[in-house]
Design a protein around this motif. Structure first.
Motif, short mmCIF file in Angstrom:
data_model
loop_
_atom_site.label_atom_id
_atom_site.label_comp_id
_atom_site.label_asym_id
_atom_site.label_seq_id
_atom_site.Cartn_x
_atom_site.Cartn_y
_atom_site.Cartn_z
N LEU A 366 0.82 -1.21 0.00
CA LEU A 366 0.00 0.00 0.00
C LEU A 366 0.86 1.26 0.00
N GLY A 367 1.72 1.43 1.00
CA GLY A 367 2.63 2.58 1.02
C GLY A 367 2.15 3.73 1.87
N VAL A 368 1.66 3.46 3.10
CA VAL A 368 1.27 4.54 4.00
C VAL A 368 1.87 4.29 5.38
N ALA A 369 2.00 5.38 6.15
CA ALA A 369 2.30 5.30 7.57
C ALA A 369 1.12 5.90 8.31
N TRP A 370 0.96 5.50 9.61
CA TRP A 370 -0.19 5.98 10.35
C TRP A 370 0.20 6.29 11.78
N ASN A 371 -0.66 7.04 12.43
CA ASN A 371 -0.44 7.50 13.81
C ASN A 371 -0.69 6.34 14.77
N ALA A 372 0.38 5.89 15.44
CA ALA A 372 0.27 4.72 16.30
C ALA A 372 -0.63 4.97 17.50
N GLU A 373 -0.56 6.18 18.09
CA GLU A 373 -1.38 6.48 19.26
C GLU A 373 -2.86 6.50 18.90
N LYS A 374 -3.18 7.15 17.79
CA LYS A 374 -4.57 7.16 17.33
C LYS A 374 -5.06 5.75 16.98
N TYR A 375 -4.14 4.94 16.44
CA TYR A 375 -4.49 3.56 16.07
C TYR A 375 -4.88 2.77 17.31
N GLN A 377 -6.21 3.96 19.87
CA GLN A 377 -7.50 4.48 20.32
C GLN A 377 -8.65 4.08 19.41
N GLY A 378 -8.32 3.40 18.29
CA GLY A 378 -9.36 2.90 17.40
C GLY A 378 -9.55 3.68 16.13
N ASN A 379 -8.59 4.52 15.79
CA ASN A 379 -8.69 5.29 14.55
C ASN A 379 -7.41 5.10 13.74
N LEU A 380 -7.55 4.87 12.42
CA LEU A 380 -6.37 4.72 11.56
C LEU A 380 -6.22 5.98 10.74
N LEU A 381 -5.34 6.87 11.19
CA LEU A 381 -5.14 8.16 10.58
C LEU A 381 -3.82 8.17 9.82
#
Length: 533
Positions: A366-375, A377-381
């Motif tokens: 895919l090729g994305v990074a995401w916010n681990a803290e938000k992840y 908490q239940g959100n993939l930003l």
């Protein structure tokens, strides 16, 4: 075990009554059919229900009490350390001969009986159980253990206590006793082996493998008729340690054969050591192109010291070694083809194959990074979109929140990484984007192919019907099933395979969930590969 070599300074005619031949033929044919079903079947862990009763009876007849009796005699002060050609050594040899006679084992030499005498009053002791197959009985599974020790100890062979009796309870009264118990077990079922079984108790091993070297230079049967040599040297200190097994790479399939035997009755952890050293009686056989296996429970502080006494022996561990030896001897006596010698001096695992590369040279799917803290908490930003990736081509942006991937939540088990690894090439993402009121449905063409297990594996030339896990992708199905690097896979979905290509086909086409049969430290265990759905 030989100190000098491991440290720098340091046949009779056999007649079976014709009236018994049909029954004998039926018995070993029936046993062979059962074993072939066991080995060639697709359910190795169902062995107990299909395993021949005679085979199990032989293995389970081995007792701690008899092992203890043998070791306590052989390692008693009265034998004065069993130095080769000494009175104690001669007494040990006479004791062993008596045990062979008691169990109806035929002498190994036509004229000389049980003793093969050589230089300086040394004596190898040889017995035979003839095979039952008209052709295969001309071949031999040779099983040996040295019965001598170092007597009172000398500077050249003692690690302390020179001049005191070195009883050698572990080295090698333990191996001698384990072999005597295996012989008794096998003698109760002489109708089983197709090949002949030859038992040899070596003399003068501690003086430089003199007994085994003499035998290979003056063999009592042609060397090309030897199927395999099985050696026992120091098997009395197992306790909570793994059993060391040497020689598994000296032919093809020896490790898997050992593992299957171990699974049936003994269930000990095994350390397969690829080193081949000239420190015990396997060495002259290996030098002559004969495959071997050697059982060994490891050196210890009492090695070649007066403290190597009978009360320190792990008798239950020695029993397990004797049981494993008995199973191996029967297996090799029953197989259609004798093991083929393999030069294992410069051995490495070869033929790297992979289902999914996970090194940095491969582009991400895919090729994305995401916010681990938000992840958490239940959100993939999304915090980063890599250039020239599926994500950039699909128009994903920093700040996008991924709500669904093909209708699945990206934050529930098994997690977003595993979901992307196993997803098909074409997916639909539901995206919540800043400044947009509606949820967007974004088609994405992922790079590469979906990863089913998420492993890299190697093939092993010495065990071609097994693959070895060399790497595991984080959050993959294999990782979630708790598979480990160096696990050896025997089956997928209760099906065996003969090559890497067959393994790949099973791994990619078997419907989920499916089981994987794995060997880890000599023990077989099933793991379940679950779907991400």
């Amino acid at each position: 075990m030989n100190e000098l070599l491991s440290h720098p300074h340091s046949p009779s005619l056999y007649c079976q009554p014709e009236s018994q031949l049909p029954r004998m033929k039926y018995l070993w044919c029936s046993l062979l059919a059962g074993l072939l079903c066991y080995f060639n079947g697709s359910h190795l862990l169902q062995a107990e229900s299909s395993y021949p009763a005679e085979y199990k009876a032989a293995v389970n007849s081995i007792t701690v009490d008899e092992l203890k009796s043998h070791i306590e005699f052989l390692a008693s002060d009265s034998l004065e350390g069993r130095e080769a050609a000494s009175q104690g050594g001669q007494a040990a040899g006479t004791y062993i001969r008596g045990e062979l006679q008691k169990n109806g084992i035929q002498p190994g030499l036509v004229d000389e009986g049980y003793f093969q005498e050589f230089d300086g009053g040394f004596r190898n002791i040889i017995g035979i159980i003839p095979g039952n197959d008209p052709e295969l009985k001309k071949e031999y599974v040779v099983i040996g253990a040295h019965y001598d020790h170092v007597g009172y100890g000398k500077p050249s062979n003692s690690r302390g206590g020179i001049g005191q009796i070195h009883n050698g309870a572990d080295d090698n009264a333990s191996g001698t006793a384990a072999l005597l118990e295996a012989i008794e077990a096998l003698s109760q079922h002489k109708e089983l082996p197709r090949r002949s079984l030859m038992f040899v108790f070596w003399d003068a091993e501690e003086m430089g493998l003199l007994g085994s070297k003499h035998w290979v230079n003056h063999p009592t049967v042609p060397l090309d008729q030897i199927a395999i040599y099985l050696n026992l040297d120091m098997v009395g200190r197992l306790k909570d340690n793994p059993l060391c097994l040497f020689g598994s790479r000296s032919s093809y399939g020896l490790r898997s054969c050992t593992v299957k035997c171990n699974h049936r009755e003994t269930g000990v952890k095994i350390k397969f050591d690829s080193a081949i050293r000239p420190d015990s009686d396997h060495w002259p056989f290996y030098q002559r192109g004969i495959p071997f296996l050697m059982l060994h429970t490891g050196k210890h502080a009492d090695y070649h010291r007066p403290e190597d006494d009978a009360h320190k022996i792990d008798y239950e561990g020695a029993r397990k070694c004797s049981q494993l030896l008995t199973q191996l001897a029967l297996d090799f006596a029953l197989q259609n083809e004798k093991p083929k010698y393999r030069n294992a001096n410069q051995d490495i695992l070869a033929g790297i194959d992979q289902q999914a590369r996970i090194d940095s040279s491969e582009p991400p799917r895919l090729g994305v990074a995401w916010n681990a803290e938000k992840y958490r908490q239940g959100n993939l930003l999304i915090t980063q979109v890599l250039a020239n990736t599926a994500a950039e081509k699909a128009g994903l942006k920093v700040g996008d929140e991924i709500i669904k991937v093909d209708g699945k939540s990206p934050v529930s088990e098994p997690g977003f990484a595993a979901l992307i690894r196993s997803a098909p090439v074409k997916i639909i993402m539901q995206i919540k984007r800043m400044m947009e009121d509606k949820i967007l449905e974004v088609p994405v063409n992922l790079a590469g192919q979906p990863v089913r297990l998420g492993i890299e594996w190697k093939t092993d030339e010495s065990d071609p019907a097994v693959v070895v896990i060399s790497d595991i992708a984080k959050s993959s199905l294999a990782d979630r099933a708790e598979l480990k690097i160096n696990d050896r896979i025997y089956e997928i979905a209760d099906k065996s395979f003969a090559s890497s290509d067959e393994f790949r086909k099973l791994a990619t086409t078997s419907p989920l969930p499916f089981t994987v049969l794995v060997e880890r430290e000599g023990l077989l265990k099933k793991f379940t590969i679950q779907s991400t759905k």
